[in-house]
Design an enzyme around this catalytic site. Structure first.
Site, PDB file in Angstrom:
ATOM      1  N   SER A 101     -12.874   4.500   4.592  1.00 27.65           N
ATOM      2  CA  SER A 101     -13.502   4.133   5.868  1.00 27.65           C
ATOM      3  C   SER A 101     -14.732   5.003   6.089  1.00 27.65           C
ATOM      4  CB  SER A 101     -12.510   4.323   7.022  1.00 27.65           C
ATOM      5  OG  SER A 101     -11.670   3.192   7.107  1.00 27.65           O
ATOM      6  N   GLY A 131      -8.908   5.718   1.122  1.00 28.64           N
ATOM      7  CA  GLY A 131      -9.575   6.569   2.112  1.00 28.64           C
ATOM      8  C   GLY A 131     -11.056   6.296   2.237  1.00 28.64           C
ATOM      9  N   ASP A 135       2.872   5.037  -5.536  1.00 26.99           N
ATOM     10  CA  ASP A 135       2.112   6.271  -5.346  1.00 26.99           C
ATOM     11  C   ASP A 135       2.981   7.470  -5.727  1.00 26.99           C
ATOM     12  OD1 ASP A 135       0.676   8.421  -4.571  1.00 26.99           O
ATOM     13  OD2 ASP A 135       0.288   7.744  -2.531  1.00 26.99           O
ATOM     14  N   ASP A 144       0.844  -1.194   0.000  1.00 30.27           N
ATOM     15  CA  ASP A 144       0.000   0.000   0.000  1.00 30.27           C
ATOM     16  C   ASP A 144       0.887   1.255   0.000  1.00 30.27           C
ATOM     17  OD1 ASP A 144      -2.414   1.395   0.215  1.00 30.27           O
ATOM     18  OD2 ASP A 144      -2.460   1.283   2.412  1.00 30.27           O
ATOM     19  N   GLU A 159      -1.472   5.943  -9.180  1.00 30.74           N
ATOM     20  CA  GLU A 159      -2.446   6.917  -8.640  1.00 30.74           C
ATOM     21  C   GLU A 159      -2.326   8.252  -9.350  1.00 30.74           C
ATOM     22  OE1 GLU A 159      -2.900   7.195  -4.371  1.00 30.74           O
ATOM     23  OE2 GLU A 159      -3.875   9.156  -4.499  1.00 30.74           O
ATOM     24  N   ILE A 164      -9.779   0.022   3.155  1.00 27.08           N
ATOM     25  CA  ILE A 164     -10.332   0.311   4.484  1.00 27.08           C
ATOM     26  C   ILE A 164      -9.296  -0.045   5.545  1.00 27.08           C
ATOM     27  CG2 ILE A 164     -12.158  -0.295   6.144  1.00 27.08           C
ATOM     28  CD1 ILE A 164     -13.970  -0.856   3.650  1.00 27.08           C
TER      29      ILE A 164
HETATM   30  P1  13P Z   1      -8.925   4.862   5.486  1.00 22.13           P
HETATM   31  O1  13P Z   1      -8.030   5.719   6.336  1.00 22.13           O
HETATM   32  O2  13P Z   1     -10.156   5.624   5.080  1.00 22.13           O
HETATM   33  O3  13P Z   1      -9.261   3.572   6.129  1.00 22.13           O
HETATM   34  O4  13P Z   1      -8.144   4.541   4.127  1.00 22.13           O
HETATM   35  C1  13P Z   1      -7.218   3.497   4.061  1.00 22.13           C
HETATM   36  C2  13P Z   1      -6.385   3.534   2.823  1.00 22.13           C
HETATM   37  O5  13P Z   1      -6.668   4.203   1.853  1.00 22.13           O
HETATM   38  C3  13P Z   1      -5.205   2.669   2.798  1.00 22.13           C
HETATM   39  O6  13P Z   1      -4.448   2.874   1.639  1.00 22.13           O
HETATM   40  O1  G3H Z   2      -3.268   4.920   3.675  1.00 25.61           O
HETATM   41  C1  G3H Z   2      -2.651   4.630   4.682  1.00 25.61           C
HETATM   42  C2  G3H Z   2      -3.007   3.397   5.443  1.00 25.61           C
HETATM   43  O2  G3H Z   2      -4.114   3.629   6.285  1.00 25.61           O
HETATM   44  C3  G3H Z   2      -1.816   2.870   6.180  1.00 25.61           C
HETATM   45  O3  G3H Z   2      -1.502   3.673   7.269  1.00 25.61           O
HETATM   46  O4  G3H Z   2       0.937   4.153   7.090  1.00 25.61           O
HETATM   47  O5  G3H Z   2      -0.229   4.281   9.285  1.00 25.61           O
HETATM   48  O6  G3H Z   2       0.203   2.067   8.201  1.00 25.61           O
HETATM   49  P1  G3H Z   2      -0.050   3.536   7.993  1.00 25.61           P
HETATM   50 ZN    ZN Z   3      -4.545   4.875   0.888  1.00 29.06          ZN
END
Ligand code: 13P
Ligand code: G3H
Ligand code: ZN
Length: 331
Positions: free
Chosen positions: A235, A233, A115, A93, A145, A276
């Site tokens: 959630s 993003g 990204d 991610d 992205e 999420i």
């Molecule tokens: P949230 O912070 O909305 O859960 O988004 C998570 C996310 O985009 C991880 O890449």
């Molecule tokens: O988009 C970010 C994710 O929620 C991961 O968050 O970098 O705190 O692990 P983190």
């Molecule tokens: Zn993200």
């Protein structure tokens, strides 16, 4: 070099194709520890959903990259043991460099995100293409992205959010060869997605966020028919968790997320991966805070992490069944 195929993992190609055709989205849940992994896998096995296990670079630093990879391999066996061989992707991610993406590919990830959204357009194209060229040699899929979300994107942060420009998407996908595209249509990371002044309030005083820009999504779909689109993003920041946290010693002010109906609508379109993380953090924190307050003598981690894991599993099942529509799609 470890191939994800030897670990029993899959890349996103087939998964996304089926999701677009079927009008649902694959859950991409972040994990950093064993309880989160157990909750994700048991929820997705029980509701017969494919799943993307997401690892941020922060998670990699927190949990150790080798351990996380073995945990993903363990997740495949864990699912089989529970009687369902669901497709599982191990995804990086918010990769922020070629070196990080290469390191993940070399150690068994089946999918990576590069990204470059904060970079000038041509630099984003060049970096994404470099990652794609490397990844595709090993049949690893790549998410790029375009557009910048508000809030902090892991180690990539931006002061100014801007929506994805539909006029750029064909050029970006063609030049880079990426397999999916994360876009910005008004979602945002974390538990405070919007400032109160950007929202209205309902009769109970709860913040109501501005709607997502479905017009931009539709324009992107017109430009790239059938191409896999990703929403970060996403959630929803369940207010029941915020309330438990705040009534048990927490201090989350003006926490607000993306309404589930909007995500359900997006999942029916070319959006085939929905990220999420924050909702899971809220679920776990709510349970742990409640147990600490209700039972201050408790000091066995299993007695608070266990219920937190149960709540997390419930949340993930709800997402697959009622929001993303991915439940029941694995035979
Ligand atoms: P949230 O912070 O909305 O859960 O988004 C998570 C996310 O985009 C991880 O890449
Ligand atoms: O988009 C970010 C994710 O929620 C991961 O968050 O970098 O705190 O692990 P983190
Ligand atoms: Zn993200």
């Amino acid at each position: 070099m470890i191939s994800y195929k030897d670990l029993g993992l899959v890349n996103t190609r087939e998964m996304f194709k089926k999701a677009i055709e079927g009008g649902y989205a694959i859950p991409a849940f972040n994990f950093n520890n064993m309880e989160q992994m157990q909750a994700i896998i048991s929820a997705c096995v029980e509701c017969s959903s494919p799943v993307i296990l997401q690892v941020s670079s922060g998670a990699r630093n927190y949990a150790n990259q080798t351990l996380l990879r073995y945990m993903a391999q363990g997740a495949v066996e864990f699912a089989k043991e529970m009687g369902k061989n669901i497709p599982i992707v191990l995804h990086l991610d918010h990769g922020n460099s070629f070196e990080l993406c290469k390191s993940c590919i070399d150690m068994g990830f089946s999918s990576v995100m590069i990204d470059g959204s904060h970079l000038p357009y041509e630099e984003n194209v060049a970096l994404t293409k470099k990652v794609v060229d490397y990844a595709h040699q090993f049949d690893v899929t790549v998410e790029g992205e375009l557009g910048v979300l508000a809030g902090v994107e892991d180690e990539v942060s931006s002061e100014v959010a801007h929506y994805t420009r539909p006029e750029e998407v064909v050029d970006f996908v063609t030049k880079t060869g990426c397999d999916s595209l994360a876009i910005s249509i008004g979602t945002s990371h974390g538990a405070n997605k919007f400032k109160p002044e950007q929202c209205t309030r309902n009769a109970d005083g709860i913040l109501v966020p501005p709607p997502l820009r479905f017009d931009i999504l539709e324009e992107i779909e017109k430009q790239l028919p059938g191409f896999p689109i990703v929403l970060h993003g996403s959630s929803s920041v369940p207010q029941e968790y915020v309330k438990i946290i705040n009534t048990h010693g927490g201090a989350l002010k003006d926490a607000v997320g993306i309404p589930e109906e909007e995500l359900r609508k997006a999942a029916k379109s070319a959006v085939c991966k929905i990220n999420i993380d924050s909702d899971g953090r809220l679920a776990m924190t709510a349970m742990v805070r409640k147990i600490f307050v209700d039972n201050p003598a408790e000091f066995d981690p299993r007695k608070y992490l266990g219920p937190a894991r149960d709540e997390l599993k419930k949340l993930y099942k709800h997402k697959c069944e009622n929001v993303l529509g991915s439940a029941g799609t694995v035979e």
